[in-house]
Structure formats: structure tokens, C-alpha cells
Scaffold this motif. Sequence first.
Motif, PDB file in Angstrom:
ATOM      1  N   SER A  35      43.433  46.514  42.739  1.00 51.81           N
ATOM      2  CA  SER A  35      44.280  45.475  43.632  1.00 51.81           C
ATOM      3  C   SER A  35      43.582  44.075  43.962  1.00 51.81           C
ATOM      4  O   SER A  35      42.473  44.102  44.244  1.00 51.81           O
ATOM      5  CB  SER A  35      44.385  45.835  45.221  1.00 51.81           C
ATOM      6  OG  SER A  35      45.471  45.255  45.900  1.00 51.81           O
ATOM      7  N   LEU A  36      44.389  42.954  43.679  1.00 52.94           N
ATOM      8  CA  LEU A  36      43.977  41.714  44.325  1.00 52.94           C
ATOM      9  C   LEU A  36      45.066  41.347  45.390  1.00 52.94           C
ATOM     10  O   LEU A  36      45.937  41.242  45.333  1.00 52.94           O
ATOM     11  CB  LEU A  36      44.155  40.691  43.058  1.00 52.94           C
ATOM     12  CG  LEU A  36      43.250  40.719  41.940  1.00 52.94           C
ATOM     13  CD1 LEU A  36      43.794  39.426  40.764  1.00 52.94           C
ATOM     14  CD2 LEU A  36      42.036  40.498  42.259  1.00 52.94           C
ATOM     15  N   GLY A  37      44.422  41.436  46.632  1.00 55.22           N
ATOM     16  CA  GLY A  37      44.998  41.116  47.746  1.00 55.22           C
ATOM     17  C   GLY A  37      45.624  39.840  48.034  1.00 55.22           C
ATOM     18  O   GLY A  37      45.385  38.845  47.051  1.00 55.22           O
ATOM     19  N   PRO A  38      46.251  39.779  49.113  1.00 59.51           N
ATOM     20  CA  PRO A  38      46.747  38.281  49.571  1.00 59.51           C
ATOM     21  C   PRO A  38      45.968  37.284  49.455  1.00 59.51           C
ATOM     22  O   PRO A  38      44.715  37.315  50.064  1.00 59.51           O
ATOM     23  CB  PRO A  38      47.286  38.482  51.006  1.00 59.51           C
ATOM     24  CG  PRO A  38      47.580  39.856  51.134  1.00 59.51           C
ATOM     25  CD  PRO A  38      46.615  40.557  50.187  1.00 59.51           C
ATOM     26  N   GLY A  39      45.899  35.953  49.181  1.00 59.93           N
ATOM     27  CA  GLY A  39      45.325  34.868  48.911  1.00 59.93           C
ATOM     28  C   GLY A  39      43.892  34.928  48.205  1.00 59.93           C
ATOM     29  O   GLY A  39      43.242  34.152  48.051  1.00 59.93           O
ATOM     30  N   VAL A  40      43.756  35.957  47.230  1.00 56.00           N
ATOM     31  CA  VAL A  40      42.591  36.205  46.617  1.00 56.00           C
ATOM     32  C   VAL A  40      42.687  35.071  45.459  1.00 56.00           C
ATOM     33  O   VAL A  40      43.665  34.434  44.956  1.00 56.00           O
ATOM     34  CB  VAL A  40      42.646  37.312  45.878  1.00 56.00           C
ATOM     35  CG1 VAL A  40      41.514  37.335  44.548  1.00 56.00           C
ATOM     36  CG2 VAL A  40      42.211  38.413  46.780  1.00 56.00           C
ATOM     37  N   ILE A  41      41.548  34.424  45.271  1.00 57.57           N
ATOM     38  CA  ILE A  41      41.390  33.390  44.339  1.00 57.57           C
ATOM     39  C   ILE A  41      40.504  33.862  43.257  1.00 57.57           C
ATOM     40  O   ILE A  41      39.417  34.216  43.391  1.00 57.57           O
ATOM     41  CB  ILE A  41      40.502  32.088  44.572  1.00 57.57           C
ATOM     42  CG1 ILE A  41      41.163  31.402  45.961  1.00 57.57           C
ATOM     43  CG2 ILE A  41      40.204  31.097  43.645  1.00 57.57           C
ATOM     44  CD1 ILE A  41      40.639  30.371  46.559  1.00 57.57           C
ATOM     45  N   CYS A  42      41.258  34.029  41.942  1.00 60.28           N
ATOM     46  CA  CYS A  42      40.452  34.663  40.943  1.00 60.28           C
ATOM     47  C   CYS A  42      40.331  33.572  39.761  1.00 60.28           C
ATOM     48  O   CYS A  42      40.968  33.214  39.053  1.00 60.28           O
ATOM     49  CB  CYS A  42      41.503  35.743  40.217  1.00 60.28           C
ATOM     50  SG  CYS A  42      40.513  36.501  38.750  1.00 60.28           S
TER      51      CYS A  42
ATOM     52  N   VAL B 135      40.004  44.211  46.011  1.00 61.89           N
ATOM     53  CA  VAL B 135      39.888  42.649  46.200  1.00 61.89           C
ATOM     54  C   VAL B 135      40.316  42.265  47.208  1.00 61.89           C
ATOM     55  O   VAL B 135      41.610  42.071  47.200  1.00 61.89           O
ATOM     56  CB  VAL B 135      39.733  41.814  45.237  1.00 61.89           C
ATOM     57  CG1 VAL B 135      39.346  40.531  45.673  1.00 61.89           C
ATOM     58  CG2 VAL B 135      38.789  42.595  43.910  1.00 61.89           C
ATOM     59  N   SER B 136      40.018  42.037  48.566  1.00 55.59           N
ATOM     60  CA  SER B 136      40.582  41.737  49.802  1.00 55.59           C
ATOM     61  C   SER B 136      40.990  40.538  49.870  1.00 55.59           C
ATOM     62  O   SER B 136      40.614  39.830  49.101  1.00 55.59           O
ATOM     63  CB  SER B 136      39.978  42.494  50.990  1.00 55.59           C
ATOM     64  OG  SER B 136      39.797  43.732  51.103  1.00 55.59           O
ATOM     65  N   GLN B 137      41.903  40.321  50.996  1.00 57.24           N
ATOM     66  CA  GLN B 137      42.530  38.961  51.095  1.00 57.24           C
ATOM     67  C   GLN B 137      41.504  37.717  51.314  1.00 57.24           C
ATOM     68  O   GLN B 137      40.463  38.169  51.787  1.00 57.24           O
ATOM     69  CB  GLN B 137      43.330  38.897  52.660  1.00 57.24           C
ATOM     70  CG  GLN B 137      42.549  39.151  53.782  1.00 57.24           C
ATOM     71  CD  GLN B 137      42.424  40.723  54.047  1.00 57.24           C
ATOM     72  OE1 GLN B 137      42.653  41.450  53.111  1.00 57.24           O
ATOM     73  NE2 GLN B 137      42.255  41.065  55.278  1.00 57.24           N
ATOM     74  N   ARG B 138      41.887  36.792  50.438  1.00 55.28           N
ATOM     75  CA  ARG B 138      41.115  35.551  50.415  1.00 55.28           C
ATOM     76  C   ARG B 138      39.834  35.398  49.835  1.00 55.28           C
ATOM     77  O   ARG B 138      38.917  34.648  50.081  1.00 55.28           O
ATOM     78  CB  ARG B 138      41.156  34.972  51.815  1.00 55.28           C
ATOM     79  CG  ARG B 138      42.478  34.407  52.382  1.00 55.28           C
ATOM     80  CD  ARG B 138      42.452  33.483  53.495  1.00 55.28           C
ATOM     81  NE  ARG B 138      41.805  34.353  54.611  1.00 55.28           N
ATOM     82  CZ  ARG B 138      42.605  35.328  55.139  1.00 55.28           C
ATOM     83  NH1 ARG B 138      43.724  35.883  54.872  1.00 55.28           N
ATOM     84  NH2 ARG B 138      41.847  35.951  56.290  1.00 55.28           N
ATOM     85  N   ALA B 139      39.479  36.634  49.150  1.00 56.60           N
ATOM     86  CA  ALA B 139      38.123  36.900  48.556  1.00 56.60           C
ATOM     87  C   ALA B 139      38.285  35.778  47.147  1.00 56.60           C
ATOM     88  O   ALA B 139      39.281  35.323  46.722  1.00 56.60           O
ATOM     89  CB  ALA B 139      37.895  38.017  48.190  1.00 56.60           C
ATOM     90  N   HIS B 140      36.848  35.392  46.965  1.00 58.54           N
ATOM     91  CA  HIS B 140      36.835  34.339  45.902  1.00 58.54           C
ATOM     92  C   HIS B 140      36.051  34.837  44.391  1.00 58.54           C
ATOM     93  O   HIS B 140      34.797  35.305  44.869  1.00 58.54           O
ATOM     94  CB  HIS B 140      36.303  33.201  46.343  1.00 58.54           C
ATOM     95  CG  HIS B 140      36.457  31.997  45.480  1.00 58.54           C
ATOM     96  ND1 HIS B 140      36.638  30.661  46.058  1.00 58.54           N
ATOM     97  CD2 HIS B 140      36.332  31.866  44.110  1.00 58.54           C
ATOM     98  CE1 HIS B 140      36.509  29.857  44.991  1.00 58.54           C
ATOM     99  NE2 HIS B 140      36.420  30.337  43.841  1.00 58.54           N
ATOM    100  N   LEU B 141      36.684  35.258  43.503  1.00 57.81           N
ATOM    101  CA  LEU B 141      36.018  35.506  42.238  1.00 57.81           C
ATOM    102  C   LEU B 141      35.745  34.457  41.454  1.00 57.81           C
ATOM    103  O   LEU B 141      36.647  33.931  40.887  1.00 57.81           O
ATOM    104  CB  LEU B 141      36.671  36.788  41.563  1.00 57.81           C
ATOM    105  CG  LEU B 141      37.110  37.913  42.285  1.00 57.81           C
ATOM    106  CD1 LEU B 141      38.000  38.528  41.611  1.00 57.81           C
ATOM    107  CD2 LEU B 141      36.008  38.596  43.081  1.00 57.81           C
ATOM    108  N   CYS B 142      34.666  33.846  41.310  1.00 62.70           N
ATOM    109  CA  CYS B 142      34.516  32.559  40.515  1.00 62.70           C
ATOM    110  C   CYS B 142      33.561  32.675  39.370  1.00 62.70           C
ATOM    111  O   CYS B 142      32.301  33.117  39.491  1.00 62.70           O
ATOM    112  CB  CYS B 142      33.580  31.491  41.587  1.00 62.70           C
ATOM    113  SG  CYS B 142      33.290  30.079  40.797  1.00 62.70           S
ATOM    114  N   THR B 143      34.111  32.441  38.285  1.00 55.52           N
ATOM    115  CA  THR B 143      33.026  32.583  36.934  1.00 55.52           C
ATOM    116  C   THR B 143      32.671  31.404  36.355  1.00 55.52           C
ATOM    117  O   THR B 143      32.024  31.696  35.379  1.00 55.52           O
ATOM    118  CB  THR B 143      34.218  33.269  35.704  1.00 55.52           C
ATOM    119  OG1 THR B 143      35.097  32.350  35.651  1.00 55.52           O
ATOM    120  CG2 THR B 143      34.525  34.605  36.181  1.00 55.52           C
ATOM    121  N   GLY B 144      32.807  30.188  36.738  1.00 59.64           N
ATOM    122  CA  GLY B 144      32.271  28.924  36.647  1.00 59.64           C
ATOM    123  C   GLY B 144      31.364  28.147  37.339  1.00 59.64           C
ATOM    124  O   GLY B 144      31.648  28.328  38.655  1.00 59.64           O
TER     125      GLY B 144
END
Length: 192
Positions: A85-92, A106-115
Motif C-alpha cells: 500500500s502507498l497511502g494518502p499523500g505518499v511521495i514516491c 507506506v503510510s500517509q505523506r511518507a517520502h521515498l526518494c531515489t535521487g
Amino acid sequence: MKDIKNAEVDDPFKGGATFSLQHRLIRMAWGLAWCLLASWTPPQANGVRVWLLRLFGAKIHPTARVYGSAKIWYPANLEMDAYASLGPGVICYSMDRVVIGHHVVVSQRAHLCTGTHDIKHPSFQLFTKPIVIEDNAWVCAEAFVGPGVRVGEGAVLAARAAAFQELAPWTVYRGNPAEPIKARPRFEREVA
């Protein structure tokens, strides 16, 4: 990522592009499609969102959930397994691969940043590293997972914590930078 341009040739400080024109056009089409067809949809329209992500190259299990308010930068770099699950407001921010195992939240507004950028390079060269979140892990609300991080099976990254290195399996982390605070009991889930 092969589409990243050399900052020495295309200096971003002088208006140079960071990505190829083709890549930018695909992302523009993606952003428009998500805005018009998915971002406003209710949670029950998950099938439409999964279909659209797949249309743009994502590899997503039919039982995975992606909320309409999630922001996926480049779907072709996203893989989600069963019941993830990618929750509300997640930044992928998927400039590189983001691989999410089964039963991952992945809960709300979490940020997954690959760059990120090379701070020693005069033109601040962009580079990327993939993120892997293994089965049964939980990235809590507003947490940050940085480039190249592997979140081990069953690991928990607490709310607003920031992970910049590998998180051990079945361990709870908190803080910035994230530090282990206790073990998490192991369990298994069936994947249908």
C-alpha cells in the motif's frame, strides 16, 4: 538511470535539462493522465489507479493499493507486490527503481526518494540509487527513505524518521538519522 544528462554538458544552473526530452514528455503525459483520471478518485477506485500505473509501465500486483493523492514521479520504476500500500499523500520520487514487497505499508505523506546530487560536482550532478522495501515492512507517517536504502523484512521506520542506510529485518527504527530501538516480533503472512 540512463536518461539522466551529464551536468557538465547540460548545466542545470544555466538552464540545462536534467533528463532527456523523451523522458520529460513521458513524465508530462503521466502527470496529466494521473491528474485527470486518478488523483481525484475515491479509495474504492483503486482498480482504475492500478490500471493507469500499469499503462505507464509500473509492475503492480492486483491486490496492491495506491491512494489517489499519492504522487508517483515515474511509474515505470515502481514495483509493488501483493497487498502492498502507498497511502494518502505518499511521495514516491521514483527516479530509480522502487521495489515494494508484499504486505508493506507506506503510510500517509511518507517520502521515498531515489535521487540525490553530487555536492562535490560543480554542476551538482544528479545520480540515483534504488530503494527496496522488503515484505511486511512499515514506513510510518511522514518518514523519509533515502536513495539506495534497503528496508529489511518486517522492519519499521517510525513516524518522521529518516533512513539513509540499510534497516535490519524485524527491527524498529526512529529518529533522524534512524537508529534501532527494539526488535519486532517475527510473523509470516500468506500471499494468495
